[in-house]
Design an enzyme around this catalytic site. Sequence first.
Site, PDB file in Angstrom:
ATOM      1  N   LYS A  72       0.850  -1.195   0.000  1.00  0.00           N
ATOM      2  CA  LYS A  72       0.000   0.000   0.000  1.00  0.00           C
ATOM      3  C   LYS A  72       0.886   1.245   0.000  1.00  0.00           C
ATOM      4  CE  LYS A  72      -3.909   1.986   2.620  1.00  0.00           C
ATOM      5  NZ  LYS A  72      -4.799   1.757   3.784  1.00  0.00           N
ATOM      6  N   SER A  94      -9.589   1.744   3.174  1.00  0.00           N
ATOM      7  CA  SER A  94      -8.761   2.516   2.257  1.00  0.00           C
ATOM      8  C   SER A  94      -7.762   1.662   1.471  1.00  0.00           C
ATOM      9  CB  SER A  94      -7.970   3.580   3.038  1.00  0.00           C
ATOM     10  OG  SER A  94      -7.105   2.979   3.997  1.00  0.00           O
ATOM     11  N   SER A 126      -9.799  -0.783   7.389  1.00  0.00           N
ATOM     12  CA  SER A 126      -9.316  -0.567   6.027  1.00  0.00           C
ATOM     13  C   SER A 126      -8.578  -1.737   5.407  1.00  0.00           C
ATOM     14  CB  SER A 126      -8.426   0.681   5.978  1.00  0.00           C
ATOM     15  OG  SER A 126      -9.189   1.839   6.213  1.00  0.00           O
TER      16      SER A 126
END
Length: 481
Positions: free
Chosen positions: A75, A150, A174
């Site tokens: 990420k 996210s 997330s």
Amino acid sequence: MENLSLKQLSQALHQGQFSSVELTRHYLMQIQKQKDLNAFISLDEEHALLEAQKADQELKNGQGKILTGIPMAIKDLFCTQRMKTTCASKMLANFCSPYEATLVEKLLNQGAILIGKTNMDEFAMGSSNETSYFGPVKNPWDKERVPGGSSGGSAAAVAAGLVPFAVGSDTGGSIRQPAALCGISGIKPTYGLISRYGMIAYASSLDQAGPLARSAEDLALVLQAMSGHDPKDSTSVESSIPNYEAELNKPLANFKIGLPSCFFQSQVDQTIQQAILEAVKIFEGMGAEIIHLNLEFQPLWVPCYYVIACAEASSNLSRYDGLRFGYRSENASSLIELIRSTRSEGFGIEVKRRILTGTHVLSSGYFDAYYLQAQKIRRLIQQELVTTLKSVDVILGPTSPTCAFKLNEKIADPIQNYLSDVFTVAANLSGLPAISIPTGFAHGLPIGLQLMGKHFGESRLLQIAHHYQQQTSWHLASPNQ
């Protein structure tokens, strides 16, 4: 290749059935074929292939580790030296970190090959992966729907077969919520189990890194490599790390599952409720005792979480002022104008909303009424969950109240977006580990089942999830089939 588990990929590499270079090229080709998912912000194909060549040499010499030669994605809020770390924001669109995040170092040291940084909600603020400066990520099961957020880029990449595993972060769900919406497995570990050094902060007391993969077995392998004390992180806990993989197949004797009534509210899709109850029956068939629970403070989970998260975001993001690093506005004739213009131009709408909310709850006259009260409620939520988990092994429920919703469906209504995390935020508020695994389909879209466990009880969570996946095949489903 993309249908093989991490263990199967590792065995095939060690046995010479294919090379790491072949495997890496395969995944890079898959990424190019599915560029429309917008799952990646940046790729480093050349360096990935060089590392794959080194991995093949190590494997040939018998020096390979469990992750040697296996591609991964990270990420884009974990610092990496070779690729930009953007946090999916204009503010950091050209930021190059001078150091590597500890967890990235750990995975690289175990032989994993970093091929790219995944898309995300800007500064990890969102539940749909629509707030990214680089555009929204699409759900591989239905490209007109969100993948969740996210960590939506990481989840979409794994679900679509673009990488065998990816790393995400979880501030209020997330990792687990996008795992649920994309039909894969994801775990948020106990706060402090994995180093946060090199992880760009959203809400420091809530953020925790974790892996996303196809199955609990895959998660166990990656979690093993990521975990451990880090002296560079003051929140990192010194704790012995069990062999997660070795404990997966231990018998599940006399285990108890807590089933809160509050997880079956009217806003939860009826098909999802039915899928969760079907999963409960499978657990009962495995010998589980189901304990019905009442969590008194559940209605306060979301408001408590957003007060604290926004307050911490306001503090953490104050460093982005155009003076030291990151984006700098050219429309300023004074210091005050420079800071104002930089933050106005550099941050997206959702980030601004949370900064303003956080600044408000921390301001004089409102600190006691909002922030202080939220911290008191947080302690009560934690105490209730810790006490409940003394009588059960795990607390079970849906990961998300709905399946993947359509792009732009909730972007104009932030409250509805925030409620996507209604069942996940409690694990972050209390620092508890929680895992999401696939448990069926509704309207052709994946459903996620969440298990929340005791502090540093990852081994038990993974064990229970693994046994469930031995009885079901939901985790084997792929949008590419």
